[in-house]
Design a protein around this motif. Sequence first.
Motif, PDB file in Angstrom:
ATOM      1  N   GLN A  71       0.792  -1.230   0.000  1.00 58.53           N
ATOM      2  CA  GLN A  71       0.000   0.000   0.000  1.00 58.53           C
ATOM      3  C   GLN A  71       0.829   1.287   0.000  1.00 58.53           C
ATOM      4  O   GLN A  71       0.507   2.247   0.694  1.00 58.53           O
ATOM      5  CB  GLN A  71      -0.947  -0.009   1.222  1.00 58.53           C
ATOM      6  CG  GLN A  71      -1.989  -1.108   1.177  1.00 58.53           C
ATOM      7  CD  GLN A  71      -3.102  -0.761   0.189  1.00 58.53           C
ATOM      8  OE1 GLN A  71      -3.846   0.176   0.364  1.00 58.53           O
ATOM      9  NE2 GLN A  71      -3.183  -1.552  -0.870  1.00 58.53           N
ATOM     10  N   CYS A  72       1.886   1.315  -0.797  1.00 56.34           N
ATOM     11  CA  CYS A  72       2.711   2.520  -0.822  1.00 56.34           C
ATOM     12  C   CYS A  72       2.041   3.656  -1.588  1.00 56.34           C
ATOM     13  O   CYS A  72       2.298   4.822  -1.334  1.00 56.34           O
ATOM     14  CB  CYS A  72       4.072   2.226  -1.440  1.00 56.34           C
ATOM     15  SG  CYS A  72       4.028   1.922  -3.222  1.00 56.34           S
ATOM     16  N   GLY A  73       1.182   3.306  -2.547  1.00 55.64           N
ATOM     17  CA  GLY A  73       0.434   4.346  -3.258  1.00 55.64           C
ATOM     18  C   GLY A  73       1.093   4.875  -4.520  1.00 55.64           C
ATOM     19  O   GLY A  73       0.597   5.814  -5.138  1.00 55.64           O
ATOM     20  N   LYS A  74       2.217   4.304  -4.921  1.00 56.23           N
ATOM     21  CA  LYS A  74       2.876   4.812  -6.130  1.00 56.23           C
ATOM     22  C   LYS A  74       2.017   4.604  -7.382  1.00 56.23           C
ATOM     23  O   LYS A  74       2.021   5.427  -8.288  1.00 56.23           O
ATOM     24  CB  LYS A  74       4.235   4.125  -6.334  1.00 56.23           C
ATOM     25  CG  LYS A  74       5.325   4.720  -5.487  1.00 56.23           C
ATOM     26  CD  LYS A  74       6.688   4.166  -5.868  1.00 56.23           C
ATOM     27  CE  LYS A  74       7.308   4.958  -6.996  1.00 56.23           C
ATOM     28  NZ  LYS A  74       8.678   4.534  -7.307  1.00 56.23           N
ATOM     29  N   CYS A  75       1.274   3.496  -7.421  1.00 57.97           N
ATOM     30  CA  CYS A  75       0.411   3.239  -8.581  1.00 57.97           C
ATOM     31  C   CYS A  75      -0.629   4.346  -8.722  1.00 57.97           C
ATOM     32  O   CYS A  75      -0.867   4.857  -9.814  1.00 57.97           O
ATOM     33  CB  CYS A  75      -0.249   1.874  -8.469  1.00 57.97           C
ATOM     34  SG  CYS A  75      -1.043   1.551  -6.895  1.00 57.97           S
TER      35      CYS A  75
END
Lengths: 187, 295
Positions: free
Chosen positions: A31-35
């Motif tokens: 869930q790092c959010g880079k996408c």
Amino acid sequence: MKTDLTDKALHSEFRQKVEALSGQNLSDCYQCGKCSGGCPVEPFVEVSPTRLIRMVQLGMEEEALNSDSVWHCAGCGTCNGRCPMGIDIVRVKDALRKLTKKIHYKRGSLEAWTFYEAFLDCVRNFGRLTEIGLMGGYNINSGWLMTNVKKAPWYLMRNKLGVSPHTIKRVDRLQRVFKRIEEIEGQ
Amino acid sequence: MKFAYYPGCSSEGSGAEYARASEAVLEALGVELEEIDDWVCCGATPAHATSHLLSIALPAISCASAEKQSLDILTCCACCHSRLKQVNQEVRDDPALRAKISEIIEEDYRGSLNILHVTEVLAREVGLEAIKARVRTPLKGLKVACYYGCLMSRMPEALMSDKSEYPMLLDNLMDAVGAEPLDWPYKTECCGAALTLTQTKTVIRLSADVLQMAKQNGADMLVVACPLCQANLDIYQAEAEKLKGERLSIPVVYFVQLMGLAMDLDPKRLCLDRLIVDPMPILAQKGFVHGAVYL
């Protein structure tokens, strides 16, 4: 959205189906959010790619399949390119699209499936795609009869529509290929 | 230099000008093409969104046919290129899949070929120096924004070993024919791709952003190498103008059309008259075409 984190939720049948169809291990996502940061349609959808993956991790089938982001995804692959864990997120979305086929949660799903089917029918019958066959098939079957009709004069004026279907020589073999795949995938 | 040629379905319809201009430029630079016998559609998005096996089987049919010709494959369409390349790699790396696919398509397929995009062939195999030497009318002072879109720059397996966030292949080609490629930030933004019919609003929004950014950076034209990008950016400009509330009117030209122009090839083969936003006024203003009257 609040959901209880139970062992059952983490090992849902839905998640296993998505993992099998996409060939991806969704536990890799932290869930790092880079996408979502790179996603070109993220500003227009309710559910970002990061949240969508989380929903699958937690077995939230209805929310995931119902989300508009499945259908607004253009398949551009920015998410794939930027994922630090190398998850093929486009294939995860492809898996979700496949799972909506029998359900048709929202209109977006119906339109997209009509488009896919019009496209593949044309390929199945002729071996190649013609724009007029595709648009005709789509407009009739989706009920959106006027889709892109306004653009037709431009296309005609610039001689852009391939009108006659170009049938390949071994169309019989191609149809056997389609049939075999249907049998294997049990459709 | 000889390649097995995979024209792709758009070469027979909306993107015919791209195929014709590519063929003309390749011919002028001494690249021979042998069309793949009985090639079929690569399946594009509808295949990989609905069936993994079908998305492999369709490109495999054409690749197996090319294997018989023992030639590496050249294709112009960015989507076909990405599908063919991914399939070729997947099949080469996975013996079980290779056996399964060969059985499905009734033909032996090993994934033994290289799949090349026309930009790669021109920039790397033919070489920028050879192109420079063939230029007759350098496109001096023509400011171009090179737009790569998604399929040429992303999908790790399909990469053309160019930088995925800031590719340079098209820029180098445009520089070789004397044009002025701009340093601009939307080279790899998405145009909306295959959502054209199903989510038209999304396509218009995304395309409008790209067009507006090109305009703000002072581009005379957008240069593309993908038939789907070209169609989306070209055909929805009226809607994009309405959305942005400003006049855009930027011609969206295939890079081979400009290369052919610089190489003084027969204008009929370059099909510049098939684009919707007419590039002729700006080309005439810069002195690259003379006395042409188009619709």
